[in-house]
Enzyme design. Sequence first.
Site, PDB file in Angstrom:
ATOM      1  N   HIS A 194       0.838  -1.048   0.062  1.00 22.78           N
ATOM      2  CA  HIS A 194      -0.098   0.092  -0.033  1.00 22.78           C
ATOM      3  C   HIS A 194       0.888   1.083  -0.106  1.00 22.78           C
ATOM      4  CE1 HIS A 194      -3.653  -1.958   1.958  1.00 22.78           C
ATOM      5  NE2 HIS A 194      -4.140  -1.619   0.932  1.00 22.78           N
ATOM      6  N   CYS A 290      -2.627   2.944   9.020  1.00 25.85           N
ATOM      7  CA  CYS A 290      -3.636   2.213   8.425  1.00 25.85           C
ATOM      8  C   CYS A 290      -4.659   1.663   9.370  1.00 25.85           C
ATOM      9  CB  CYS A 290      -3.417   0.904   7.788  1.00 25.85           C
ATOM     10  SG  CYS A 290      -1.665   0.228   8.013  1.00 25.85           S
TER      11      CYS A 290
HETATM   12  N1  ARG Z   1      -3.722  -7.243   6.746  1.00 22.96           N
HETATM   13  C1  ARG Z   1      -4.115  -6.147   6.191  1.00 22.96           C
HETATM   14  C2  ARG Z   1      -4.148  -6.663   4.624  1.00 22.96           C
HETATM   15  O1  ARG Z   1      -3.194  -7.245   4.137  1.00 22.96           O
HETATM   16  C3  ARG Z   1      -3.368  -4.935   6.442  1.00 22.96           C
HETATM   17  C4  ARG Z   1      -3.839  -3.997   5.925  1.00 22.96           C
HETATM   18  C5  ARG Z   1      -2.851  -2.575   6.350  1.00 22.96           C
HETATM   19  N2  ARG Z   1      -3.394  -1.345   5.782  1.00 22.96           N
HETATM   20  C6  ARG Z   1      -2.667  -0.379   5.175  1.00 22.96           C
HETATM   21  N3  ARG Z   1      -3.243   0.642   4.855  1.00 22.96           N
HETATM   22  N4  ARG Z   1      -1.291  -0.506   4.908  1.00 22.96           N
HETATM   23  O2  ARG Z   1      -5.078  -5.992   4.100  1.00 22.96           O
END
Ligand code: ARG
Length: 296
Positions: A194, A290
Site C-alpha cells: 500500500h 492504516c
Molecule cells: N492485513 C491487512 C491486509 O493485508 C493489513 C492492511 C494494512 N493497511 C494499510 N493501509 N497498509 O489487507
Amino acid sequence: MVLTRLSEVSFQTTDLDALPPAERLVMTSPEYFDILYVINPHMAGHVGAVDKKKARQQWNELKAAFESCGLHVDVVNGMPGQPDMVFCANQTLPFIRKNGQKGVVLSRMHAAQRTGEVTHFESWFAEQGWEIVDDVFHGDIEFEGMGDAIWHRGKRLLWGGHGFRTDLSVYDLISQQLDTPIIALQLDDPEFYHLDTCFCILDEETALIYPPAFTPEGLELIRYFFPRIIEAPEYEARDLFACNAHCPDGKHVVIQRGCTSTKAAMEGLGFTVLEVDTDEYIKSGGSVFCMKLMTW
Ligand code: ARG
C-alpha cells in the site's frame, strides 16, 4: 488528470485549491482483530499468533496518542468474521467537496476475505449524511481507499499508489469524480503493498519515504513536490513500518517505537515525535496510519 511522470506536470502545489485539515479520525474497535489468512508477506507465519490482550492495549494507546494531538476519534465497531477491519484506512477514501459536502469513495477490496468490511463503513457514513460514491468503478477493478490514495496536506491533490491492491485505471475515474489531480505512484516491492507503507506526508513540503519501494518515475515526482525528504532506513521501514506514521497537524508525528534514525531526522526538522507500540498489528502488515481513517 492523472500524472505518472514529471514531464506531465504543469503545476506546483501553490497553484492548487486549499483542502481543509482533517481534524477527525475513524478507528475500528479491535475485539475481532486476528490473523486468520495470509494476504500480504508480513502475515506469513503469524496466523493465529495475535496476543489479543496486547492488541487491545496497543489500540487504546494509539487512540490516546491521536487524541493527545487534538484529534477527535469516532469509533466504528468491529465485526465478527472481519479480522482486518481494524485497518480502517482501506475500506473508503473520504473527500470533502468545494461546497463542503463530505463523502466517501467505497473501496473494491483486492482480497475476497475483506470485501464484507466495505458495506459496514458504507452504512456508517450514510447514517451521518455523507455522500456515498460507489458507482465509478466497472468490472473487477480494485481500489483500497486511503491505504493507497492519500491527500496532500492542505491541498486538493491526491497521491495514488497502485500495483498490488489498487489498479492504476481507478485514478482516472476518481480524478473526475472528485475534480482533483492525482499523482500516480507505482509500487514495486510486495512488502510495501500500500502507498501508506512507504510514503508519509509530514507537512506541505516534507515527506517521509522508503525510496526502494518506488520506481524512478515515482521518486522523481515525490522529490519534485516535496523539497524536504526524510528517507527511512531499510530495517525501520520494512520491520517497524516507519513510513506508516501519521502526522495530523504538520507538527506531531505518531510512529511505531524504535524507529531511531527516522525519529532523529524528524526531530532535526522540528517535528515532535510520539512513539507507540503496534507490533501486534505489524504482524498483519499494518501500523499507525492504516489503523485510522482521516475525516472531517
Ligand atoms: N492485513 C491487512 C491486509 O493485508 C493489513 C492492511 C494494512 N493497511 C494499510 N493501509 N497498509 O489487507
